[in-house]
Design an enzyme around this catalytic site. Sequence first.
Site, PDB file in Angstrom:
ATOM      1  N   GLU A   1       0.821  -1.219   0.000  1.00 46.99           N
ATOM      2  CA  GLU A   1       0.000   0.000   0.000  1.00 46.99           C
ATOM      3  C   GLU A   1       0.853   1.265   0.000  1.00 46.99           C
ATOM      4  O   GLU A   1       0.792   2.049   0.935  1.00 46.99           O
ATOM      5  CB  GLU A   1      -0.885   0.028   1.252  1.00 46.99           C
ATOM      6  N   PRO A   2       1.620   1.468  -1.041  1.00 48.87           N
ATOM      7  CA  PRO A   2       2.423   2.697  -1.065  1.00 48.87           C
ATOM      8  C   PRO A   2       1.548   3.912  -1.331  1.00 48.87           C
ATOM      9  O   PRO A   2       0.696   3.882  -2.215  1.00 48.87           O
ATOM     10  CB  PRO A   2       3.368   2.458  -2.250  1.00 48.87           C
ATOM     11  N   GLY A   3       1.715   4.946  -0.526  1.00 50.72           N
ATOM     12  CA  GLY A   3       1.045   6.212  -0.793  1.00 50.72           C
ATOM     13  C   GLY A   3       2.104   7.181  -1.290  1.00 50.72           C
ATOM     14  O   GLY A   3       2.210   7.483  -2.481  1.00 50.72           O
TER      15      GLY A   3
ATOM     16  N   ARG B   1       2.773  20.192   5.950  1.00 51.13           N
ATOM     17  CA  ARG B   1       3.757  19.248   6.489  1.00 51.13           C
ATOM     18  C   ARG B   1       4.890  19.900   7.281  1.00 51.13           C
ATOM     19  O   ARG B   1       5.250  19.403   8.357  1.00 51.13           O
ATOM     20  CB  ARG B   1       4.304  18.334   5.385  1.00 51.13           C
TER      21      ARG B   1
ATOM     22  N   TYR C   1       4.522  18.493  10.931  1.00 49.62           N
ATOM     23  CA  TYR C   1       5.467  17.394  11.209  1.00 49.62           C
ATOM     24  C   TYR C   1       6.916  17.859  11.306  1.00 49.62           C
ATOM     25  O   TYR C   1       7.799  17.020  11.447  1.00 49.62           O
ATOM     26  CB  TYR C   1       5.444  16.368  10.073  1.00 49.62           C
TER      27      TYR C   1
ATOM     28  N   CYS D   1      -1.518  33.797   9.613  1.00 49.70           N
ATOM     29  CA  CYS D   1      -1.181  34.601  10.789  1.00 49.70           C
ATOM     30  C   CYS D   1      -0.899  33.729  12.003  1.00 49.70           C
ATOM     31  O   CYS D   1      -1.666  33.720  12.969  1.00 49.70           O
ATOM     32  CB  CYS D   1      -2.268  35.628  11.032  1.00 49.70           C
TER      33      CYS D   1
HETATM   34  C1  LIG Z   1      -1.398   6.021   5.070  1.00 47.58           C
HETATM   35  C2  LIG Z   1      -1.451   4.575   4.842  1.00 47.58           C
HETATM   36  C3  LIG Z   1      -0.598   3.979   3.897  1.00 47.58           C
HETATM   37  C4  LIG Z   1       0.416   4.724   3.089  1.00 47.58           C
HETATM   38  O1  LIG Z   1       1.507   5.207   3.790  1.00 47.58           O
HETATM   39  P1  LIG Z   1       2.733   5.857   2.978  1.00 47.58           P
HETATM   40  O2  LIG Z   1       3.718   6.225   4.013  1.00 47.58           O
HETATM   41  O3  LIG Z   1       2.203   7.037   2.259  1.00 47.58           O
HETATM   42  O4  LIG Z   1       3.246   4.820   2.036  1.00 47.58           O
HETATM   43  C5  LIG Z   1      -0.733   2.614   3.691  1.00 47.58           C
HETATM   44  N1  LIG Z   1      -1.626   1.881   4.379  1.00 47.58           N
HETATM   45  C6  LIG Z   1      -2.450   2.420   5.296  1.00 47.58           C
HETATM   46  C7  LIG Z   1      -3.420   1.555   6.009  1.00 47.58           C
HETATM   47  C8  LIG Z   1      -2.387   3.780   5.564  1.00 47.58           C
HETATM   48  O5  LIG Z   1      -3.209   4.307   6.486  1.00 47.58           O
END
Ligand SMILES: *Cc1c(COP(=O)(O)O)cnc(C)c1O
Length: 420
Positions: free
Chosen positions: A273-275, A312, A316, A343
Amino acid sequence: MRDFENDRGSMLFGGLRAEDIAERFGTPVYVTDEDILRGNYRRIYNAFAKHMDTRVYYACKANTSMALLRILEQEGSYVDTVSIGEIATCMKVGFPVSRIMYTGTSVSTSELRDVLNTGVMVNIDSPSEMERLAEIDGNAKISVRITPGIGAGHCDKVVTGSKGSKFGIPLDSAVDIYGRALELGLRPIGIHVHIGSGGSDPMNALSNAVSVLTDLTNDIKDVHGLDLEFINMGGGFEVPYKPNEPEMDIEELASVVTDMILNDTSVRTIALEPGRYVVCDSTILLTRCVDVKRAGGKNYIGVDAGFNTLIRPTFYDSYHHVAIANKFNKACEGKYDVVGPICESGDYLARDRALPTPEEGDVVAVYNCGAYAFSMSSTYNSRPRCREVLMHDGKAELIREAETLEDLWRYQMIPERLVE
Ligand SMILES: *Cc1c(COP(=O)(O)O)cnc(C)c1O
C-alpha cells in the site's frame, strides 16, 4: 531526491519552465508530472511482480486528485481507502470495487454499512468492528490489520505499528481473531500490517513486519486450518526529501520480502500500500515571492502559500527542498526562511536555506509535494484552496480549479433573526 533540469537559468518541469507555468495558472499552484507518476507506479509494481503475484493498493489519502487516480487506474493499480468518501471518489473515477480495499480506524456502524453496500473488502481494525461487520454481512470476505509491535515513522504522529497503537489487532490476539472470524461465518482471506510512514531504517522495519506476518500466517494455518490468499505489507516506502539522501532500494526490499513469503508460507499473492512512494516526487508546489524582509538577523522570503496550502513543515517539521525556479543556476548568497501568509508564527515552508538573493516576483518551487500536501490543505484564514495542473507531453492542463470566496460561504447560513 529527484531534481529537475535547468533551461537557461530556469527550472524545467514536465517540459515547461516553472515560472511560465506559474505565470499562466497563477500561484500558489500544485503541478504534477504524469510521466513521473506512472514511472513511480511501474517501478514499485515491477519490483515485486517479477517475484510473485502482486497487488499495489495505492494509499489514496496521500493524494485523491481525480486525474491522478484516473492515471493510476489506467496503470492497473488497486487502491487502499480510509473513508466512504475515498471509496466513492475511487468508484467515480472508474476503479472497480474488486480493486478497492477499505482500511478504516474507529469505524462507525453506519460507515461500515455504507462500505459493505459498495461491495468493497474491509480490512478489520478492531474486534468490535468485526462483530458489527458480521451482523451486517455474515459471510463477507475480510482481511485483518495486525499491530506487529514494530513502528516506523518520520515523526511520532505517523507511527502506527508499535505496541499499544490505536491501530489494528494486538499481536497476542491475532491468531484468535481469525478463529472468531470463522465462527462468525466470515471469510478471512488476508492479513495486513501498516507500520507507519518513513523512519530511519524502513528496509529493516518493513522486512521485520513481513516476517511477523509470515509467522502468523503459518500459526493461523496450524491452529485453524485456514489458508490465507494474500499478505499485505502496508505502506511506508521511504522517499528522499533532501538533496543527498539515498533512495530506498525497492528492488532489494521486494526480493527479500517475496523470498520470505514464497519460502516460508503457502501464500502466493503479496499486497502493498504505497502512498508517498507513488505520488510524492511527481508534484511540485509553485508559490510566488511577495515580500522580502530582514528582521532580528534573519532573512525572510514571504510567499503566497502557507500551511493552508502545505501543512507538512508546520505539522510534522518536515523538510521540503525549495529552489527559486527563475534563478535556478544562480549562486546561493544567503540563508532564508520561506514563510507564508497565515497569521501564526508556525507558518513556514522552509528554514535556514541557502538560496540566491530573492526578489519580489520570484517563483519558489517546493519539491516533493505530491503526498499529503493538497490532500491536507485547508481554507484556514479564509484562503480558498489553489489550482492543480497536470503536465503531459510538454503541455499543461488544469485538473482542479481554484476555490472561490463563494465556496467559503457555501455551507453556512445566518439565522433570519440575525438579519435586519
Ligand atoms: C497512510 C497509509 C498507507 C500509506 O503510507 P505511505 O507512508 O504514504 O506509504 C498505507 N496503508 C495504510 C493503512 C495507511 O493508512
